[in-house]
Design a protein around this motif. Structure first.
Motif, PDB file in Angstrom:
ATOM      1  N   ILE A   5      -0.719   4.319 -11.199  1.00 45.87           N
ATOM      2  CA  ILE A   5      -0.608   5.582 -10.059  1.00 45.87           C
ATOM      3  C   ILE A   5      -1.609   6.835 -11.390  1.00 45.87           C
ATOM      4  O   ILE A   5      -1.021   7.063 -11.868  1.00 45.87           O
ATOM      5  N   LEU A  52      -3.715   3.955  -6.073  1.00 42.83           N
ATOM      6  CA  LEU A  52      -3.016   2.259  -6.881  1.00 42.83           C
ATOM      7  C   LEU A  52      -4.274   2.130  -7.593  1.00 42.83           C
ATOM      8  O   LEU A  52      -5.909   2.376  -7.207  1.00 42.83           O
ATOM      9  N   THR A  61      -1.036   5.024  -2.725  1.00 46.54           N
ATOM     10  CA  THR A  61       0.042   5.151  -3.053  1.00 46.54           C
ATOM     11  C   THR A  61       1.171   4.773  -2.148  1.00 46.54           C
ATOM     12  O   THR A  61       2.149   3.450  -1.543  1.00 46.54           O
TER      13      THR A  61
END
Lengths: 353, 385
Positions: free
Chosen positions: B135, B140, B39
Motif C-alpha cells: 500500500i 494498492l 485500499t
C-alpha cells in the motif's frame, strides 16, 4: 567479560521503577553498540552477595541516546529494590556488552509495519525498537499495544505521548488496563480495559491493519501472555518467523521434563579458545558442569530466557528443558542453551562462538 | 530500419507492432510496481481483486491477519485462472476446473480424489506462485515478482513533489468512475499526459484555471513530477469556482495542481478540490483502456448540489465559456468543453497517422516536449535491459 561502568543519571518514570543511565567510556563505545531489543547483563553487589540480572535496554541505538535500562520494583525482589532504593549517580556497576537474540534489524530502506505488544516492564525492549523504527527506518510504521495494571503503572507514558506527537502518521499507541483506577486525581480512564488476550489481540489487529504489507511482530511480557499472543497471531495466519518473543521471569520447570539424559556423557567444549574434556553426571546441565570446572562460561539468567549461554552443538545430541530465547532459525543451526541442555548421546561436542 | 521515423526517440514500430507490444508487456509490465486499486477495494479478510500485470494476472487477497497477499492467478495443477475480477469473504481459493483448493496464504490444502489419483502428491510442497503487494499513498500496488524492491524505494524521492492530500481520508462517490477505451497506444496516452506544450493549446479553454506558463516539472528516477499554480482569476475566486469542497490539506502554502506520471502507466491529478488516479491499461498496440477514479472531501448531496451550482453560475463570467471550436456540434469532442474528450481525440488522431508512409516528427519543443523525449528514453532504457 564485565566492564565497570559509571551511572550518569537515575530517574523514575513511575514511582516503582528506576531508569538508570550509563556513561560508556569512549574506548568501549564500539563494543557497546547494540540492536534495539537487546539487553545488558549487570552484576550487582547486594549486601555482600553477587547477583546477576539481565535488563533490556530501553534507549535507542539510532538516536545518540546514552545506554539506559529500567528496573521495576518486584515485591520482595532483592536486586530490583536495591536498584530502586540504593543506587545513586556516580556508582559503578559491572556490566557485560549488550547481547540477546530478541532484536529488530533496522533497515533504513525498509517499508514495514511493526506490531509491538508489551505488558508492564516488557515495554523496555519494545520502546527501544519503537524509537529505532521511527528514527532510523523513515518509511516504516509502528502499532503498539501496551498493557498495564492501572494508570500509575504505565512506564514511559509521557515519552510515548511525545513520540506520538512527533510522528502522528507513523505511530499508533493503544493502552489497555487490567485494573484501571476509577478515579485518580487527574483523570478518569476512558481507554481500553482488559489484558492483552486473544480477543484484544484480534481487535487490535483488525482496528490497526498494516499499512506497509511487510510486517514483524515483537512481544515482550510474562510467559503466559507471550504464548497466548503468539498462538493468536499464528491462528490468524501469521508465519511464525515473523513473530519474535522476549520473556520476563522464566520458570525453571516449565519445559520438557521427561528428557532421557545419558549418564556420564562425555563433553568436549571449546570456550574462550580453550578445550575442556568433561563428564556430565546424570541430571546436570552442560552449564553446571562447565561452571564447576571453572571454565568461566558466559551465563546470566540460568532459566533459558536470556540466551547468554547459547553455544553450538557440533556433534552428538542434547535436549533443552526449556527454551524461551532461541528461535527456530537458531535451533536449525544447532544452537542450544547450555543452562538448559542435557546430553542425549554418549558424546557431545560444543563450541561457544 | 528507417531512422527518420522516430517519435522522436522511440521508433514508430514501438507504437504499432504486436511484437514490440508483447515485449513491453514482458519487460516493463512484468517487472514494475503497478497500480491495482484503492485500499478500500479490499475491506475484509477473504476479499480479493484481480489485476493484470503484463501477461500475468495477479490476485490480491486479504488474510485474517489483515495482511494482503498477492499470487499469480493460475492453478498449479494445469494453469487455469482461479478467480475473476472481485469477490468477498473467500475462505479459500478453489480452482473452477478440478476443485483444487488453496488457503488464503496460497498453500494447496485439498485435491479431490487425492488417494486414488495423486497418491504421491505432497500438498504442503505446492503453493501458488507469489507476487508482491503493498500500500502506498492510499493505493494498492502489485509487482509480479515475489522479491520486488520495496515500493518506497521504487518511488524514492517522489513524495515531496506530490500534493499534501491524504487520499485515504477522501471519499470516492458511486458512479464517478470514468472508463474509456482509447484507440491509441498506451505511450501516446502517457505522452499526452506529460506533454506540457499542449496545455495552453489543446486545452486553451478547458484547463484555463491553471497557470501553465509557471509550471514546474521534471523526472525523479523514471517518474515524472509536475506542479503548476492556479491561474490568478481562479485563485482569487476559488471559493466561488471550485466545483467541490476545497481539500482540507490544500492550504494556501500548497495550492496548485500536482499532476505526476508514475512509471509506467499511472497518472495522478491532485488539485485544490479533488484527487484522481488515472490508470492506463494497454490492451493492444493501438488500444488502451483508461480508468479514472476520483475522490473528494465528504459532502452531503445538498452541499454537493449547492457547490456545483455556484461554480457553474460563476464559471462563465469569470473563466469564459467558449470551447476551442465553437459549440454547435454536440458530437465534436473539441466542442464538449471537456479536456478529457480533447485529449482522447488528440491521441486517436495521432495514432491514425502512424502507419502513413509520410509520417514523421519534424521537431519537438525544446522545453514543453522535453518530457516526452525523456519518457521515451526511459522506455528505451527498459526495453534494452
Amino acid at each position: 567479560m564485565f566492564h565497570k561502568i559509571k551511572i550518569s543519571n537515575i530517574n523514575h518514570p513511575i514511582k516503582d521503577a528506576a531508569t538508570i543511565r550509563f556513561d560508556i567510556p569512549n574506548h568501549l563505545y564500539e563494543q557497546f553498540n547494540y540492536h534495539p531489543g537487546q539487553h545488558l547483563i549487570i552484576k550487582f553487589n547486594v549486601e555482600g552477595k553477587e547477583a546477576r540480572r539481565s535488563y533490556s535496554l530501553n534507549s535507542c541505538p539510532h538516536n545518540n541516546e546514552a545506554l539506559e535500562v529500567t528496573i521495576k520494583r518486584v515485591k520482595g525482589g532483592l536486586v530490583s529494590n536495591f536498584a530502586n532504593d540504593k543506587l545513586k549517580v556516580g556508582d559503578e556497576l559491572e556490566i557485560m556488552i549488550p547481547q540477546g537474540r530478541f532484536y529488530a534489524d533496522i533497515n533504513k530502506d525498509a517499508y514495514k509495519t511493526y506490531f509491538l505488544f508489551a505488558a508492564g516492564s516488557g515495554i523496555t525492549p519494545i520502546i527501544s525498537i519503537l524509537k529505532s523504527v521511527l528514527y532510523a527506518s523513515p518509511n516504516s510504521v509502528v502499532n503498539l499495544f501496551y498493557g498495564n495494571a492501572h494508570q500509575d503503572s504505565i512506564i514511559f507514558r509521557d515519552k510515548l505521548e511525545n513520540l506520538k506527537k512527533e510522528f502522528p502518521q507513523r505511530l499508533e499507541i493503544v493502552h489497555t488496563l487490567s485494573e484501571p483506577k476509577v478515579w485518580t486525581s487527574w483523570e478518569q480512564w476512558k481507554g481500553k480495559k482488559g489484558r492483552i488476550d486473544t480477543e484484544n489481540v484480534e481487535w487490535f489487529i483488525n482496528n490497526y491493519p498494516p499499512i506497509a504489507q511487510s510486517t514483524e511482530y515483537y512481544i515482550c511480557g510474562p510467559g503466559a501472555m507471550n504464548t497466548s499472543i503468539r498462538k493468536t497471531l499464528m491462528d490468524l495466519g501469521i508465519p511464525k518467523e515473523l513473530i519474535h518473543i522476549e520473556q520476563f521471569g522464566g520458570k525453571k520447570d516449565d519445559g520438557n521434563n521427561d528428557i532421557k539424559a545419558i549418564d556420564n556423557a562425555q563433553l568436549k567444549a571449546t570456550l574462550n579458545g580453550k578445550q575442556f574434556d568433561l563428564i556430565i553426571p546424570n541430571g546436570k546441565t552442560i552449564l553446571q558442569v562447565l561452571k564447576e570446572a571453572d571454565s568461566n562460561p558466559p551465563f546470566s539468567c540460568e532459566s533459558g530466557v536470556c540466551g547468554t549461554c547459547a553455544c553450538k552443538l557440533k556433534s552428538g545430541k542434547a535436549e533443552m528443558k526449556s527454551n524461551m530465547a532461541l528461535e527456530d532459525k537458531d535451533l536449525n543451526k544447532g544452537i542450544i542453551l547450555a543452562c538448559q541442555a542435557l546430553p542425549t548421546s554418549e558424546n557431545i561436542e560444543i563450541v561457544f562462538e | 530500419m528507417d531512422t527518420k521515423r522516430k517519435m522522436p526517440i522511440l521508433p514508430v514500430e514501438a507504437y504499432i507492432s504486436e511484437e514490440w507490444f508483447d515485449k513491453e508487456q514482458e519487460i516493463i509490465f512484468g517487472n514494475s510496481w503497478q497500480f491495482a486499486g484503492l485500499t478500500e477495494d479490499i475491506q475484509d479478510p477473504g476479499d480479493y481483486i484481480t489485476v493484470q500485470c503484463g501477461h500475468q494476472n495477479i490476485v490480491i487477497v486479504k488474510g485474517r491477519d489483515q495482511r494482503l497477499r498477492a499470487f499469480h492467478n493460475l492453478c498449479r495443477h494445469r494453469g487455469t485462472q482461479l478467480l475473476r475480477a472481485v469477490g468477498k469473504k473467500q475462505k479459500a481459493l478453489t480452482c473452477p476446473y478440478h476443485d483444487w483448493t488453496y488457503d488464503l496464504s496460497g498453500q494447496l490444502i485439498s485435491v479431490p480424489e487425492k488417494e486414488e489419483e495423486f497418491p504421491d502428491l505432497e500438498l504442503d510442497k505446492i503453493c501458488l506462485h507469489k507476487a508482491s503487494v503493498d500500500i502506498w499513498r492510499g493505493m494498492l500496488w502489485v509487482h509480479p515478482k515475489p522479491d520486488a524492491e520495496p515500493i518506497t524505494k521504487w518511488f524514492e524521492g517522489c513524495w515531496e513533489y506530490l500534493g499534501p492530500h491524504d487520499p485515504t481520508r477522501l471519499i470516492e462517490y458511486p458512479d464517478t468512475i470514468y472508463e474509456k477505451v482509447i484507440n491509441a497506444n498506451w505511450k501516446i496516452v502517457a505522452e499526452n499526459y506529460i506533454d506540457v506544450y499542449h496545455l495552453s493549446h489543446l486545452h486553451s479553454n478547458t484547463l484555463n484555471m491553471y497557470d501553465h506558463a509557471n509550471a514546474k516539472y521534471g523526472f525523479v528516477g523514471d517518474h515524472y513530477m509536475f506542479w503548476e499554480p492556479l491561474a490568478k482569476v481562479y485563485h482569487d475566486n476559488l471559493d466561488k469556482l471550485s466545483p467541490t469542497k476545497r481539500i482540507k490539506e490544500m492550504t494556501d502554502e500548497y495550492i496548485g495542481a500536482y499532476v505526476p506520471w508514475l512509471f509506467p502507466n499511472t497518472g495522478l491529478s491532485e488539485t485544490d478540490s479533488s484527487w484522481s488516479v488515472f490508470h492506463t491499461i494497454p490492451l493492444a498496440p493501438d488500444r488502451t483502456k483508461v480508468v479514472v477514479r476520483s475522490k473528494i472531501e465528504e459532502m452531503t448531496d445538498w452541499e454537493f448540489y449547492k457547490k456545483s451550482a455556484k461554480s457553474n453560475m460563476s464559471w462563465h463570467g469569470l473563466m469564459g465559456g467558449e470551447t476551442k471550436y465553437g459549440n454547435d456540434d454536440p458530437n465534436d469532442p473539441m466542442a464538449t468543453g471537456d479536456f478529457m474528450a480533447e485529449d482522447v481525440y488528440a491521441c486517436e488522431q495521432q495514432q491514425k497517422s502512424l502507419k502513413n508512409p509520410l509520417f514523421s516528427v519534424a521537431a519537438t519543443a525544446l522545453k514543453g516536449e522535453s518530457t516526452v523525449r525523456t519518457f521515451q528514453g526511459i522506455v528505451e532504457k527498459w526495453m534494452s535491459k
